[in-house]
Scaffold this active site. Sequence first.
Site, PDB file in Angstrom:
ATOM      1  N   SER A 200      32.416  27.680  38.751  1.00  0.00           N
ATOM      2  CA  SER A 200      32.114  28.611  37.670  1.00  0.00           C
ATOM      3  C   SER A 200      32.241  27.884  36.324  1.00  0.00           C
ATOM      4  CB  SER A 200      33.048  29.818  37.769  1.00  0.00           C
ATOM      5  OG  SER A 200      32.572  30.896  37.007  1.00  0.00           O
TER       6      SER A 200
ATOM      7  N   ARG B 153      37.566  43.062  31.875  1.00  0.00           N
ATOM      8  CA  ARG B 153      37.874  42.496  33.180  1.00  0.00           C
ATOM      9  C   ARG B 153      37.138  43.250  34.287  1.00  0.00           C
ATOM     10  NH1 ARG B 153      39.449  37.954  35.936  1.00  0.00           N
ATOM     11  NH2 ARG B 153      41.032  38.386  37.481  1.00  0.00           N
TER      12      ARG B 153
ATOM     13  N   ASP C 105      25.914  34.927  45.591  1.00  0.00           N
ATOM     14  CA  ASP C 105      26.382  34.814  44.199  1.00  0.00           C
ATOM     15  C   ASP C 105      25.217  35.157  43.276  1.00  0.00           C
ATOM     16  OD1 ASP C 105      27.301  34.066  41.697  1.00  0.00           O
ATOM     17  OD2 ASP C 105      28.047  32.102  42.333  1.00  0.00           O
TER      18      ASP C 105
ATOM     19  N   HIS D 124      30.116  35.624  43.916  1.00  0.00           N
ATOM     20  CA  HIS D 124      30.582  34.479  43.129  1.00  0.00           C
ATOM     21  C   HIS D 124      32.001  34.058  43.512  1.00  0.00           C
ATOM     22  CE1 HIS D 124      30.775  31.740  39.759  1.00  0.00           C
ATOM     23  NE2 HIS D 124      31.795  32.377  39.220  1.00  0.00           N
ATOM     24  N   ASP D 125      32.850  35.029  43.793  1.00  0.00           N
ATOM     25  CA  ASP D 125      34.246  34.744  44.139  1.00  0.00           C
ATOM     26  C   ASP D 125      34.396  33.879  45.389  1.00  0.00           C
ATOM     27  OD1 ASP D 125      35.650  35.803  42.067  1.00  0.00           O
ATOM     28  OD2 ASP D 125      36.425  37.538  43.154  1.00  0.00           O
TER      29      ASP D 125
END
Lengths: 388, 388
Positions: free
Chosen positions: B162, B233, B328, B361-362
């Site tokens: 990232s 967040r 992602d 993405h994580d």
Amino acid sequence: MTEPLPSSPADPAAPVEHQRAHFPEGMALDCGAWVAPLDVAYRTYGTLNAARSNAVLVCHALTGDQYLAERHPVTGRPGWWEAIVGPGKPIDTSRFFVICANVLGGCMGSTGPRAPMTDSDGHTRPWGTDFPNITIRDMVRAQEKLVRHLGIDRLLAVVGGSMGGMQALEWAATFPRMVHACAPIATAAHHSAQNIAFHEVGRAAIHSDPDWRGGRYWAEEGLVPAKGLSVARMVAHITYLSEEALARKFGRRLRGASALTFLEDVFEVESYLRHQGSTFVRRFDANSYLTITRAMDYFDLAAEHGGELAAAFRGTATRFFVASFSSDWLFPTSESRALVRALNAAAASVSFVEIKSDKGHDAFLLDEPEFHAALGGFLRGAAERLGV
Amino acid sequence: MTEPLPSSPADPAAPVEHQRAHFPEGMALDCGAWVAPLDVAYRTYGTLNAARSNAVLVCHALTGDQYLAERHPVTGRPGWWEAIVGPGKPIDTSRFFVICANVLGGCMGSTGPRAPMTDSDGHTRPWGTDFPNITIRDMVRAQEKLVRHLGIDRLLAVVGGSMGGMQALEWAATFPRMVHACAPIATAAHHSAQNIAFHEVGRAAIHSDPDWRGGRYWAEEGLVPAKGLSVARMVAHITYLSEEALARKFGRRLRGASALTFLEDVFEVESYLRHQGSTFVRRFDANSYLTITRAMDYFDLAAEHGGELAAAFRGTATRFFVASFSSDWLFPTSESRALVRALNAAAASVSFVEIKSDKGHDAFLLDEPEFHAALGGFLRGAAERLGV
């Protein structure tokens, strides 16, 4: 039928008069509550024929309203679907009698959080957050009352995009004999976890705005949770656009400035408010936004029919036209395909088209000739079968 | 080297002592400002060999920090990359000397908005919003000072996912002779319009929180813009997950309640704060969030090299390993492919793998055996070529 809307704290301009149907008896809601009286604000375009067989109901999306084919009374902008609705257009007002109602829970004259209610102590105040939880099916039931009120037993077609498409599907499932043709566009038979999460962010932004005042901002003249509602609108705005459309929309400013300043005010809340001319926070009620997004999030047509989507349409005589847009990632083509599979499983008549577009979810509102031709053709075919 | 961090208004617990390198002379920034003194907080794992040839620098992502392979001193949770970094793991601390530095602009001991500065009137206060605009290249320059300070002339590898991948790419472009191998993971050579827009929403949410106080919340003991930072967040959280991962993560709660109440508290800000145990708003500084997201948004490696991405790597001897994850959508595979094309055009040595994953993405932080095997193999190969 027409009566003045009470001056709204969100709208500092003169009160707007909305055309409305008034139902003193009100209606029952899915949540078990009863809302009375019930007002349904609406607009019509074109002329109802003698057989009352040429009515097309258009259902609006989350932040839309009944002003689809004329100058908006608050913003002064053109109607949100003038590309589609008008004489000679795909929804041809020289042939069809077009009806569009502000949804239950909305803020443009229909009963919703901004509408007045009488408190247990006899005081009149807006419903605010005391407005009950509603569903897409509740919205459709309110529209059914309007349609009956207008003397119409059967709609030539129900058409809608996004949340409007959810309503179109719910119409076909709940009042199948009243719907000759149904066009759900850029929509889905249930709201995805990702879409629910984006809505939750928007609601959190509104709840976090101290001007929201626990939903009682209307108690103070002129107060609205403008920043929270703007943040909610910003995040929604991103989901309505494809990457390409977003780059195109803000690309000019990105290109025009130096590498180290190009981001200043691209999307920052103050500039966003300026950019939108504050019209959104003026015309839209934050409590309505909370109410309507929840209704979308609850929507799950399969769950209403024993967990099987096809069961919602079994035995239907309605003809369906399903359309999706290739770059729509909010209501992707895969959702429309799942809907088409269920309609096929229910032996329904259905045609499906995926329109190639780089405009994202918003494409259903924009100039997409292939989509316009397909929708126009579907409606002409439906009309010819009814001899309209 | 180790000194106590001043008690932070965002951290009601006892001050955390961070291991730090102190550079009184400071450093020049891309924006033209000079920041002095400069502190770079960091952690190391494993042992530097006699040849000083086994150092692997790991660069952290937006809300990461230097505590990648040990209990976090604020949250008490395991390090953020313990799946990857440790004895016998893909980044093998029994073989490599692993360094991880808190980025410039961060809030875990490196110089940034939460760090103290001396005002023109002689008062000491946090930098706050007076902290200058920084770039990914500025972060990398601060890390280069740390690496030199540790007596290392050349890194066996720079690895990051990232925003960490942006730094890895910037390292290879800015200090090519210091980087033997480079592994940019789940990243891109520039930030997309959509990603910038999501960051803008997060920043708008922080700016809209009255507790942000124009960035001077630190002036009041214990005050932080918790709601704004939480909304920021939340929206970021959605972008880190795929639809599948989001449904899985919140699916239990969706299934457990009735159709009309299932949404209560799924993602609502108060419950989100509880869900996260408030650790994020305690451990992370809102002004750092503003500063670092801007640095990501400015990032455009091609623009730094005359508009041609390949020019950033021309003549490089660095070996590259590029990895993306199929689900992602924040840094999609297409971005990694564009990077690989540019590296090929620059005649660089590059291997590329797209990992099939439904975690979004994580995935780069999670248990992905195929990814771990590929990254571990790449690093072993790089080490063997250097005789490590």
